[in-house]
Design an enzyme around this catalytic site. Sequence first.
Site, PDB file in Angstrom:
ATOM      1  N   PRO A   2      -1.827  -3.685 -11.765  1.00 40.43           N
ATOM      2  CA  PRO A   2      -1.013  -2.874 -10.857  1.00 40.43           C
ATOM      3  C   PRO A   2      -1.474  -1.417 -10.856  1.00 40.43           C
ATOM      4  O   PRO A   2      -1.649  -0.814 -11.911  1.00 40.43           O
ATOM      5  CB  PRO A   2       0.393  -3.007 -11.442  1.00 40.43           C
ATOM      6  CG  PRO A   2       0.361  -4.280 -12.222  1.00 40.43           C
ATOM      7  CD  PRO A   2      -1.022  -4.376 -12.775  1.00 40.43           C
ATOM      8  N   GLU A   3      -1.696  -0.874  -9.668  1.00 39.38           N
ATOM      9  CA  GLU A   3      -2.109   0.523  -9.541  1.00 39.38           C
ATOM     10  C   GLU A   3      -0.924   1.349  -9.044  1.00 39.38           C
ATOM     11  O   GLU A   3       0.194   0.847  -8.926  1.00 39.38           O
ATOM     12  CB  GLU A   3      -3.302   0.622  -8.580  1.00 39.38           C
ATOM     13  CG  GLU A   3      -4.549  -0.120  -9.052  1.00 39.38           C
ATOM     14  CD  GLU A   3      -5.237   0.553 -10.235  1.00 39.38           C
ATOM     15  OE1 GLU A   3      -4.814   1.664 -10.637  1.00 39.38           O
ATOM     16  OE2 GLU A   3      -6.190  -0.027 -10.768  1.00 39.38           O
TER      17      GLU A   3
END
Length: 271
Positions: A2-3
């Site tokens: 996840p960014e």
Amino acid sequence: MPELPEVETTRRGIESSVVGRVIEKVIVREPRLRWRIPKQLPELAAGQRVVQLRRRAKYLVFDLERGSMILHLGMSGSLRVLPATTPPSMHDHVDIVMDSGQCLRFNDPRRFGSLLWTDTDPLQHKLLKSLAPEPLSDEFNGEYLARAAKGRSVAIKQLIMNGQVVVGVGNIYASEALFRAGVRPRRAAGRLKRPEFDALVKAIKDVLNDAIRAGGTTLRDYINPEGNPGYFRQKLYVYERTKDPCRVCKTPIKHFVQGQRSTYFCPQCQK
């Protein structure tokens, strides 16, 4: 992994279910995450109201009446809002049970996430205090990026992915922003001209905001708080589109490895 857009999507998705609610209890089924969950965290958090929920880089900060919980999703973590009576599944390591009858459930198959506690200003925690500016902030602008790049021979893509320069510009979004700005990823950062820095900063902000509106980008593990994938992948111009025609000029997209990360670009649109 996840960014920033995925973490911001998560923050927005769970905010209304946790802010203003009182934590009845915290159930820790598996404390051995990237860093062990503090043994006293459930006792410290229980009975406290969640005052606000913030994001700093890829960390979520739950500000309580006394103290804060700092959560990181790691490589494969996700947060879901569920009825507290929902039976846990494999890798459901933590439940934060609210007075609404719902719980915030943290699932992390690889256990690279974290849940920590601080009694002091969370932004001064050792994991957060040295972080660079947020890419969506006013502080991150063309002038700032030009100063950070001055005299540096490092490739521009690697510079904008450097967490000491700006936080949260991951590999996918760096490639997409460079495409939108018309800048080749291998170019030496110090050789870009000021208008190019301005264009690149705008592209980074636009790409991240577009990804947030689309709910993030799903490549492998990420799901949003409703259990759905992010849909920004359908709008990618270059990332993982090797040999596919550019959506703008029809030139085949090229791929190479840069800093041990896959990089994608259009040889016609990017100079």
